[in-house]
Design a protein around this motif. Structure first.
Motif, short mmCIF file in Angstrom:
data_model
loop_
_atom_site.label_atom_id
_atom_site.label_comp_id
_atom_site.label_asym_id
_atom_site.label_seq_id
_atom_site.Cartn_x
_atom_site.Cartn_y
_atom_site.Cartn_z
N ASP A 197 0.86 -1.18 0.00
CA ASP A 197 0.00 0.00 0.00
C ASP A 197 0.90 1.24 0.00
O ASP A 197 1.84 1.33 0.79
CB ASP A 197 -0.89 -0.02 1.26
CG ASP A 197 -1.99 1.03 1.21
OD1 ASP A 197 -1.67 2.24 1.25
OD2 ASP A 197 -3.17 0.63 1.15
N ASN A 198 0.58 2.18 -0.87
CA ASN A 198 1.41 3.38 -1.00
C ASN A 198 1.52 4.17 0.31
O ASN A 198 2.52 4.83 0.56
CB ASN A 198 0.86 4.30 -2.10
CG ASN A 198 1.28 3.79 -3.47
OD1 ASN A 198 2.28 3.07 -3.58
ND2 ASN A 198 0.50 4.11 -4.49
N ARG A 199 0.48 4.08 1.14
CA ARG A 199 0.50 4.86 2.39
C ARG A 199 1.61 4.41 3.33
O ARG A 199 2.06 5.17 4.18
CB ARG A 199 -0.86 4.72 3.10
CG ARG A 199 -1.95 5.54 2.47
CD ARG A 199 -3.32 5.15 3.02
NE ARG A 199 -3.71 3.80 2.63
CZ ARG A 199 -4.82 3.19 3.02
NH1 ARG A 199 -5.64 3.83 3.85
NH2 ARG A 199 -5.13 1.98 2.61
N LYS A 201 4.36 2.47 2.08
CA LYS A 201 5.43 1.96 1.21
C LYS A 201 6.84 2.28 1.70
O LYS A 201 7.70 1.43 1.74
CB LYS A 201 5.24 2.51 -0.21
CG LYS A 201 6.07 1.78 -1.25
CD LYS A 201 5.76 2.33 -2.63
CE LYS A 201 6.72 1.74 -3.65
NZ LYS A 201 6.54 2.39 -4.97
N SER A 301 2.21 10.96 5.19
CA SER A 301 1.67 9.97 4.27
C SER A 301 0.14 9.94 4.30
O SER A 301 -0.52 9.85 3.26
CB SER A 301 2.23 8.58 4.62
OG SER A 301 1.64 7.60 3.81
#
Length: 405
Positions: A197-199, A201, A301
């Protein structure tokens, strides 16, 4: 030619050694052997607690202690009233090992080395004349009228009493099934969650006190949460994995994890706080500094995920952005795809059905002169020394019952 003993203990782990030593101390003339399939004994003791051996936990009230066991809570209440964490400390001190309590309640030898525990056990079995025989993979167990016959790949052993402390060993469970025992199918417990998940990463190593729940179920837990390069770990996650061991296995470890980074703060309370910040910090940049008790990197983030860029000031936040930010903070949803084993401490939920064991003696209710202790039973706990405490308690009770025979 077969080798005869009064008591044979299958499994050279923590529970097996503890039982053997306690029986031999009470009955110096009894012939005892420990059979271990591997080349090494006490291998789980060696790696526990990162090589320091997390012997037990500083929780001294039986009714509180049982709450750390997703499976075994009810059954262990009586046993813990007979042999609890305080008794473990006393036992080890009597055998020359001083323990210390760490901030989180975990207890270790003062030396910070699992070798201290291994040496304590090895010295005791040597002094007491207990035979430890390695490289003995049990192929079959047979109950004659008044003795047991145990065949390994190389030898035959006879004994009057058989104690099973073989942990999560499917082959042993199968043999017990042939004697009428029910085996609760094993599934992993104590594991971490794989999340891409980019949050999170680039946040490896970031930790926060959070509460987590599995969407669409009653499973929830709270505690420190640690972001790792594969997803999420830490006590909160491990607790959830232990309590949800069966349910998460049924989901094939694919589910939505809801994270409240503010632990027990509600959406409404969070929104009120954010609205107050909008007034108080009007001219300041939102993403610059976390107003909550967790790292700035995580705050940044979550702000980005809420559609807030680096140059947005608190005064400029729209109602929609505030609402989204509150959602990210108290109900962020993360897709979990699979699990990873927690360090080397692999724990299994499953094993011998607890209704078939007499917890006053640890003897099988189905087969006479067959005893159990440790992870062979359908008992497991969260991380923190609790699985060892189950081994010591079950071991003590089994040893006392066998000695009294």
């Amino acid at each position: 030619m077969s080798k005869s003993f009064d008591i044979i203990i299958a499994g050279g782990g923590a529970a097996g050694f503890f039982i053997a030593i306690n029986i031999a101390e009470a009955n110096p003339n009894v012939k005892i052997a420990i059979l271990e399939r591997g080349k090494e004994v006490l291998s789980k003791v060696r790696i526990s607690g990162g090589g320091r051996c997390n012997v037990t936990h500083a929780c001294f009230i039986p009714n509180d202690l049982v709450k750390f066991y997703p499976r075994g809570e009810k059954e262990l209440r009586g046993p813990f009233n007979r042999f609890c964490s305080g008794d473990t400390i006393e036992w080890f001190e009597r055998h020359g090992v001083a323990l210390k309590i760490e901030e989180d309640g975990r207890m270790f030898p003062v030396t910070d080395s699992s070798q201290t525990i291994i040496d304590c056990f090895q010295d005791a079995v040597k002094k007491l004349g207990i035979q430890v025989i390695t490289g003995q993979s049990i192929q079959s167990i047979f109950k004659a009228e008044n003795h047991w016959k145990i065949d390994t790949q190389s030898d035959t052993y006879l004994c009057e009493t058989l104690v099973m402390t073989t942990g999560s060993n499917p082959k042993m469970w199968q043999m017990l099934e042939e004697y009428g025992h029910t085996i609760v199918p094993p599934v992993p417990s104590l594991f971490t969650f794989n999340i891409k998940d980019n949050r999170i990463k680039n946040l490896m190593g970031v930790a926060a006190l959070a509460s987590v729940k599995v969407r669409g179920s009653k499973l929830e837990a709270s505690g420190p949460l640690l972001i790792t390069h594969w997803g999420m770990s830490g006590p909160g996650i491990l607790r959830l994995s232990a309590w949800g061991a069966r349910e998460l296995a049924a989901k094939n470890y694919q589910f939505i994890l809801q994270v409240n980074w503010l632990d027990d703060v509600t959406h409404e309370e969070c929104l009120d706080t954010l609205k107050a910040l909008k007034q108080e910090q009007a001219k300041k940049l939102v993403a610059k500094k976390s107003p909550f008790d967790f790292p700035n990197r995580l705050w940044e983030s979550l702000a980005t995920a809420s559609g807030i860029d680096d140059v947005t000031r608190w005064a400029d936040l729209s109602g929609k952005q505030l609402n989204e930010l509150a959602s990210q903070l108290v109900a962020g949803e993360f897709q979990v795809n699979g699990k990873s084993t927690f360090k080397e401490e692999f724990v299994t939920a499953g094993g011998v059905e607890l209704k078939e064991v007499n917890f006053k003696t640890m003897e099988s209710k189905i087969v006479e002169k067959l005893y159990f202790a440790g992870e062979i039973l359908n008992i497991d706990a969260i991380t923190g020394g609790f699985n060892f405490q189950n081994a010591w308690t079950g071991g003590f009770i089994a040893a006392e019952a066998i000695s009294n025979r």
